[in-house]
Design a protein around this motif. Sequence first.
Motif, PDB file in Angstrom:
ATOM      1  N   VAL A  56      47.374  44.426  81.047  1.00 49.04           N
ATOM      2  CA  VAL A  56      47.677  43.345  80.111  1.00 49.04           C
ATOM      3  C   VAL A  56      48.831  42.490  80.611  1.00 49.04           C
ATOM      4  O   VAL A  56      48.866  41.280  80.377  1.00 49.04           O
ATOM      5  CB  VAL A  56      48.008  43.925  78.715  1.00 49.04           C
ATOM      6  N   SER A  57      49.746  43.073  81.332  1.00 45.70           N
ATOM      7  CA  SER A  57      50.924  42.331  81.795  1.00 45.70           C
ATOM      8  C   SER A  57      50.555  41.196  82.741  1.00 45.70           C
ATOM      9  O   SER A  57      51.286  40.223  82.856  1.00 45.70           O
ATOM     10  CB  SER A  57      51.905  43.276  82.478  1.00 45.70           C
ATOM     11  N   GLU A  58      49.407  41.295  83.413  1.00 47.00           N
ATOM     12  CA  GLU A  58      48.998  40.240  84.337  1.00 47.00           C
ATOM     13  C   GLU A  58      48.586  38.960  83.626  1.00 47.00           C
ATOM     14  O   GLU A  58      48.542  37.897  84.232  1.00 47.00           O
ATOM     15  CB  GLU A  58      47.855  40.724  85.227  1.00 47.00           C
ATOM     16  N   VAL A  59      48.278  39.037  82.345  1.00 49.91           N
ATOM     17  CA  VAL A  59      47.891  37.843  81.586  1.00 49.91           C
ATOM     18  C   VAL A  59      49.039  36.847  81.551  1.00 49.91           C
ATOM     19  O   VAL A  59      48.824  35.641  81.581  1.00 49.91           O
ATOM     20  CB  VAL A  59      47.489  38.225  80.144  1.00 49.91           C
ATOM     21  N   PHE A  60      50.240  37.334  81.523  1.00 48.52           N
ATOM     22  CA  PHE A  60      51.408  36.477  81.343  1.00 48.52           C
ATOM     23  C   PHE A  60      52.057  36.071  82.658  1.00 48.52           C
ATOM     24  O   PHE A  60      53.136  35.499  82.652  1.00 48.52           O
ATOM     25  CB  PHE A  60      52.415  37.190  80.441  1.00 48.52           C
TER      26      PHE A  60
END
Length: 77
Positions: A56-60
């Motif tokens: 999920v951290s790659e979305v930002f």
Amino acid sequence: MKAASRSNGKSKPSSGKVIARIVWVSIKILIIPVLCIAALIVGLAIGFSVLGDRPVSEVFELDTWKHMYDLVFAEGG
């Protein structure tokens, strides 16, 4: 003898009521855009992590979106 003055029933609202009304109208106007942005962020996070099997951290991360842009607008045959 003078006649007693009558009140027409319209008195000035207190400043506290005016401020409360302004705040309430502002909240009503801003609630839809805020909910839309929140839904976009949650949807991106769920879609990227569940459908894409990525953290999920790659979305930002900005690099992720640069890569997506390059994929969509790349010239090729």
